[in-house]
Design an enzyme around this catalytic site. Sequence first.
Site: not given
Length: 554
Positions: A54, A307, A343, A499, A523, A526, A529
């Site tokens: 984050s 992410r 958060t 991606c 990968c 995130c 896709c």
Amino acid sequence: MEREFMEFDVVIVGAGPSGLGAACQLKKQAAEKGQEISVCVVEKGSEVGAHILSGAVIEARALTELFPDWKELGAPLNTEVTRDDIYFLTGPENASKLPNFLVPKTMHNEGNYIVSLGNVCRWMAQQAENLGVEIYPGFAAQEALIDEEGIVRGIVTGDLGVDREGNPKEGFYTPGMELRAKYTLFAEGCRGHIGKQLMARYNLCDESDPQHYGIGIKEIWDIDPAKHEQGLVVHTAGWPLDVMGNENTGGSFLYHLENNQVVVGLIVDLSYSNPHLSPFDEFQRYKHHPVIKQYLEGGKRVSYGARAICKGGYNALPKMVFPGGALIGCDLGTLNFAKIKGTHTAMKSGMLAADAILEALAGGSEGGDLLNGYVEKFKSSWVYDELYRSRNFGPAIHKFGAFFGGAFNFVDQNIFSGKSPVTLRDLTPDYACLKKADEAPKIEYPRPDGVLSFDKLSSVFLSNTNHEEDQPVHLKLKDPSIPIEKNLPLYDEPAQRYCPAGVYEVVEADNGGKRFQINAQNCVHCKTCDIKDPSQNINWVAPEGTGGPNYPNM
């Protein structure tokens, strides 16, 4: 298959702010009320925090409610915000700094803290274990455990030691366990793969707008101490994304942490329309803008990650409960995009669900019912009020672009305090926003210079991503023919670009044609896709536990 099982009062999937917030609240409140309660948290990362990424500037409101003495307990909130600088970038060299009085008040950060959210979660996990919570990192929840009456009774963890074809590997195979519970909370984060299944099975999204997403790409840099200003928060809108239109929107952040470090990132709204756009490459060229370059020059990049984030807010909230469980945090979609913060809202949603569970158990419940008390508590909470007041922020940006949408949001937030009589809707799913490849201009991205901008593979290396190579591919194609036969001619197969980790490639096949290649080892989880594929043909599921990135302090 007969599986081993363990039984708990509550099982929580995911050791992020909402899951750990729920676990701590359950044990704290139970101790105060003299209730006995068993709580288990499962986390697919190799350790708590390994998959947490984050910005992050956080409000301490929920944390203070949960642990009023968090400072004395050593919570890693070390950098209080000292100043907000907000720029509108009008091109690769130019920018206008917004006067403070023109900034929507949701973007002011007085009293907030710049943190590593991964480290905050590690600290929260320590508090949870001190309270008696059982935490199992390295175990991926693979599916919900649902009985014949349609009641969620817990989860099943994924099998370990399975080869690419799904066969047990001799000497390594360990079947997954059933973790049974009276109530199960799903706190998987944005686009949780079990949460997605539950939404479909229980029709949780029937009365809400489509969820909307952005992809956040982030780096940590060690910078020249002479350029460092601990507590400075910089946000930008405009370039390198669409400056005056409404097709490719998003924004950036650069936060000055302690120890001469900054975090820098770009959020690209996944409602973008040009299939030639690459969020990763937009981020790389963004770092060359003078507003950002002035801090990074002479520094060293030390970490990278990406992410997806939920940004649909109030209008996209699904139904929260189903028999035997509930969605919390970003599995529910509680991020406040007007503040670019989730958060505090995620943590509070977990705490509210915990309170509802304790009340139900104290009333004699054996589980399996609808946690309507959670819904009632949520609707009467400050989270609900905050999300309601911010309901127009995302739709305004999508409909009117960064400049005019920003002007609308200034009026909506600063004059009406989010309670204007207008509610904007954004009813087109992100994946449906792509134009055909021949209808959109191609984008030529500059080659990375290895100083400020970099390639995908060297970036993935910094994320410490690893998967057991001989395991089933966790990126499932519903129809393997679609990437080459449909997405390539229509959209120039955008997976090659959306991606941020180089997972998807179109390569030459042995027969002289084209082949779609999935480099699942790269990968970073995130889930872009799963969200942006125009045919909705890619289904992200959890790989073996411990697989994926290992972020040290993202």
